[in-house]
Write a protein that holds these residues in place. Structure first.
Motif, PDB file in Angstrom:
ATOM      1  N   ILE A 485       0.841  -1.203   0.000  1.00 38.77           N
ATOM      2  CA  ILE A 485       0.000   0.000   0.000  1.00 38.77           C
ATOM      3  C   ILE A 485       0.877   1.254   0.000  1.00 38.77           C
ATOM      4  N   LYS A 486       1.945   1.229   0.771  1.00 41.80           N
ATOM      5  CA  LYS A 486       2.855   2.382   0.795  1.00 41.80           C
ATOM      6  C   LYS A 486       3.473   2.616  -0.592  1.00 41.80           C
ATOM      7  N   GLU A 487       3.828   1.539  -1.281  1.00 43.42           N
ATOM      8  CA  GLU A 487       4.378   1.659  -2.635  1.00 43.42           C
ATOM      9  C   GLU A 487       3.347   2.275  -3.584  1.00 43.42           C
ATOM     10  N   VAL A 488       2.115   1.834  -3.477  1.00 42.70           N
ATOM     11  CA  VAL A 488       1.054   2.369  -4.341  1.00 42.70           C
ATOM     12  C   VAL A 488       0.865   3.862  -4.077  1.00 42.70           C
ATOM     13  N   ILE A 489       0.846   4.236  -2.788  1.00 42.27           N
ATOM     14  CA  ILE A 489       0.676   5.657  -2.438  1.00 42.27           C
ATOM     15  C   ILE A 489       1.807   6.490  -3.038  1.00 42.27           C
ATOM     16  N   LEU A 490       3.038   5.977  -2.953  1.00 40.21           N
ATOM     17  CA  LEU A 490       4.184   6.685  -3.530  1.00 40.21           C
ATOM     18  C   LEU A 490       4.043   6.814  -5.049  1.00 40.21           C
ATOM     19  N   PHE A 491       3.518   5.744  -5.670  1.00 39.17           N
ATOM     20  CA  PHE A 491       3.370   5.705  -7.124  1.00 39.17           C
ATOM     21  C   PHE A 491       2.343   6.733  -7.621  1.00 39.17           C
ATOM     22  N   VAL A 492       1.264   6.941  -6.864  1.00 40.58           N
ATOM     23  CA  VAL A 492       0.181   7.842  -7.307  1.00 40.58           C
ATOM     24  C   VAL A 492       0.295   9.229  -6.675  1.00 40.58           C
ATOM     25  N   SER A 493       1.297   9.453  -5.863  1.00 38.79           N
ATOM     26  CA  SER A 493       1.382  10.719  -5.128  1.00 38.79           C
ATOM     27  C   SER A 493       1.482  11.924  -6.060  1.00 38.79           C
ATOM     28  N   ALA A 494       2.210  11.767  -7.196  1.00 34.88           N
ATOM     29  CA  ALA A 494       2.365  12.892  -8.127  1.00 34.88           C
ATOM     30  C   ALA A 494       1.021  13.299  -8.705  1.00 34.88           C
ATOM     31  N   LYS A 495       0.223  12.291  -9.122  1.00 36.05           N
ATOM     32  CA  LYS A 495      -1.095  12.587  -9.677  1.00 36.05           C
ATOM     33  C   LYS A 495      -2.006  13.199  -8.620  1.00 36.05           C
ATOM     34  N   ALA A 496      -1.935  12.696  -7.388  1.00 40.93           N
ATOM     35  CA  ALA A 496      -2.758  13.241  -6.309  1.00 40.93           C
ATOM     36  C   ALA A 496      -2.362  14.675  -5.989  1.00 40.93           C
ATOM     37  N   LYS A 497      -1.051  14.918  -5.983  1.00 37.07           N
ATOM     38  CA  LYS A 497      -0.559  16.275  -5.707  1.00 37.07           C
ATOM     39  C   LYS A 497      -1.000  17.237  -6.798  1.00 37.07           C
ATOM     40  N   GLU A 498      -0.982  16.759  -8.030  1.00 38.71           N
ATOM     41  CA  GLU A 498      -1.406  17.573  -9.161  1.00 38.71           C
ATOM     42  C   GLU A 498      -2.864  17.993  -9.017  1.00 38.71           C
ATOM     43  N   LYS A 499      -3.678  17.094  -8.469  1.00 38.67           N
ATOM     44  CA  LYS A 499      -5.109  17.401  -8.281  1.00 38.67           C
ATOM     45  C   LYS A 499      -5.391  17.975  -6.895  1.00 38.67           C
TER      46      LYS A 499
END
Length: 631
Positions: A485-499
């Motif tokens: 789960i931590k890896e997934v959060i790191l993977f999508v963090s850029a997209k989440a930050k963008e939004k």
């Protein structure tokens, strides 16, 4: 579907064959000793040993079944059966010792009470078992008709009337013997009706053996009691050997049930099943023949000088009825078992994700009694079953062809488009990082987003096609769900930050260990979290992880909750289908091909997991993933 005789049915070591051989030997020795004057007295020991011995064996076997079974209603039935055989043991012991060995007359009230009280208890408990068996399976009667029971009831009423009023009783109705005979008759005809219903609908061999054994006992007792009320008591009658046969069949059924691994002992088929319908119509035919014979005899015998219906007709009515019912039950099982086996193979094929057409074809050929290596049939074939199996094979061939074309198309499309898409993606990324002009930046960002989106689409298609065509083998290892789960959060963090979305994660202090395929679990969580981010424009995405116990089983629960646009409840059942998209003004601005969630469901099926959704329009969505923890 379980037939009367299990595997290796012609082997001398088969319990059924051994039991029948044993009974033939018992009957032969009993008849020989009974017809020799100086050994006739010793022949009384045969029914004593045979009846009481088998009663004791039946008690032990049913008690073991009671201990083995875990289903409470079934345990109660086995306990009642065990007590009924204890009562039968007492009745048989008293009958053989007092009446056969010591030749006391069946007239003394004390002797009658000593024998008939435990025997009436045996009949009553057996009646309770058959009634409870039907009540336990009342839910499967929804497609049937209540008229199913009418022929069984009519035959039982006919037996009762002919026994009570069709012959002249040479004993007083209101004497001790008369009262016990009346009570036993009521219990026997009632048990007879319910037992024949259970036999017609029997789904496994235990019920078949129990009911057949009970019906043989009833028919044997009817003949003996017929001679009792008519004034001729046949002590050491050959019919006592059929009593032994009845208990022998019951014991064999209990023994075979003990060898079974499952506990589905008391399941009945629906009333409208093929087996039930064949049995009931055979009984109707037999009943019609009996009524026609009796009616024509009484109506026309005097006018044409023929004899009236013989008093001994009643003595053969019950055993012939039992033989008719057993025969029709065997015939119906023989015919319907082929269809049940075919149904089980198809169900097994549907439940598995593999399309093993050659294996399926071989199993169907075995059902049709064909030798797969020869053109000629080995045994008799049922034409309708053969045509049905041919239709199924044709349909499955077409299904396999369709699935193969679909899988090949998806895989070829993915491979063909992945390379250029990858080139565009990496090139646009490098150009985008070097440019400073705002207009070119917007252009390059569009290229990056488009190519990235194309990569995601193709990855989804490729992964789905591999799983759907069974070309992906699970790599089961001990993994840490928290780390994934931590890896997934790191993977999508850029997209989440963008939004400008917050991603929260709640998990226990201890790591959540799980035996599964790391890549598959990663894809499940990534797909759901990416979906949540895509359909959420403001607010947050929250991930929960825990170990829960549901339905006496431990699960890893992963919950992903978002504050996005939500999904209408009417669309919940469609969102897990391949290439499905909810087309609405709210979803129009979110591109996709509808494979993400279907990919998740396909993986979960492979892992034995589950997924549920809680969502309404404009109120966000919550996806609950359950992964089974093997003990």
């Amino acid at each position: 579907m379980i037939t009367f005789i299990p595997k290796n049915k012609f082997s001398v070591f088969n319990p059924v064959i051994m039991a029948m051989i044993g009974w033939v030997i018992f009957f032969s020795l009993y008849s020989i000793l009974k017809n020799i004057s100086w050994t006739e007295r010793y022949s009384a020991y045969f029914p004593l040993i045979g009846e009481t011995g088998l009663d004791a064996v039946a008690v032990i076997l049913t008690f073991k079944l009671w201990k083995k079974n875990t289903h409470i209603p079934h345990k109660k039935l086995f306990l009642i059966l065990s007590i009924s055989f204890v009562a039968s043991f007492m009745a048989d012991l008293i009958y053989n010792v007092v009446l056969n060995l010591f030749n006391f007359k069946y007239e003394n009230m004390i002797i009658v009470t000593l024998f008939d009280t435990p025997f009436a208890l045996f009949l009553l408990l057996q009646l309770i078992v058959w009634a409870n068996l039907i009540l336990l399976n009342k839910n499967v009667l929804s497609n049937g008709k209540n008229t199913f029971y009418i022929p069984n009831v009519i035959l039982s009423v006919l037996m009762f009337i002919m026994f009570m009023f069709g012959i002249s009783w040479k004993i007083n109705y209101f004497s001790a013997i008369g009262l016990f005979q009346s009570i036993d008759t009521i219990l026997e005809v009632s048990g007879f009706a319910l037992a024949t219903i259970c036999l017609a609908r029997a789904k496994n061999q235990l019920i078949k053996f129990l009911t057949i054994g009970y019906l043989i006992i009833v028919s044997s007792d009817f003949i003996i009691r017929y001679y009792v009320v008519s004034g001729s008591i046949p002590y050491l009658s050959p019919f006592e050997s059929t009593w032994v046969l009845g208990f022998l069949i019951i014991c064999v059924g209990c023994y075979l049930s003990l060898k079974e691994k499952n506990n589905e002992d008391f399941r009945l088929l629906p009333v409208n099943s093929l087996q039930s319908q064949i049995t009931i119509w055979s009984l109707i035919l037999w009943l019609g023949s009996v009524l026609l014979f009796i009616g024509s005899n009484y109506l026309f015998s005097e006018h044409y000088g023929y004899k009236q219906i013989t008093p001994g007709f009643l003595s053969i009515l019950v055993p012939f009825s039992v033989l008719s019912i057993i025969g029709s039950s065997y015939l119906s099982t023989k015919i319907s078992s082929t269809l049940y086996r075919l149904e089980n193979i198809i169900n097994e094929f549907i439940e598995t994700d593999s399309v093993n057409i050659s294996g399926l074809k071989k199993q169907i050929e075995i059902i049709n009694h064909k030798n797969p290596t020869k053109e000629k049939s080995k045994k008799f074939e049922i034409y309708e079953v053969e045509k049905l199996s041919q239709f199924i094979m044709k349909s499955i061939n077409e299904l396999q062809s369709t699935m193969r074309i679909k899988s090949e198309f998806l895989m070829n499309m993915s491979h063909d488009f992945r390379t250029p898409a990858s080139g565009i993606y990496h090139m646009s990324r490098s150009i985008y990082k070097k440019m400073n002009d705002s207009e070119l930046k917007r252009l390059q960002k569009l290229i990056v987003d488009s190519s990235e989106q194309l990569m995601v689409f193709l990855d989804d298609v490729l992964n789905y096609s591999k799983l759907d065509s069974n070309k992906y083998e699970l790599n089961i290892k001990n993994i840490n769900i928290t780390d994934i789960i931590k890896e997934v959060i790191l993977f999508v963090s850029a997209k989440a930050k963008e939004k400008m979305l917050n991603i929260d994660y709640h998990y226990p202090d201890l790591p959540i260990n799980y035996n599964g395929d790391r890549l598959m679990i990663h894809r499940i969580i990534l797909n759901i979290v990416s979906n949540a981010i895509k359909f959420t424009d403001s607010g947050s995405v929250t991930i929960f992880a825990s170990v829960e116990e549901l339905a006496q089983k431990k699960w890893v629960m992963i919950k992903v909750k978002d504050s996005g646009i939500g999904i209408d409840e009417a669309h919940h059942k469609f969102i897990f289908e391949p290439f499905s998209r909810v087309e609405s003004p709210e979803t129009a601005k979110y591109p996709g091909i509808g494979l993400g969630l279907s990919h998740v469901l396909l993986i979960l099926k492979k892992l034995g997991g589950q997924i549920t959704i809680e969502s309404t329009i404009n109120n966000g969505s919550t996806f609950n993933v359950l992964l089974p923890i093997e003990s």
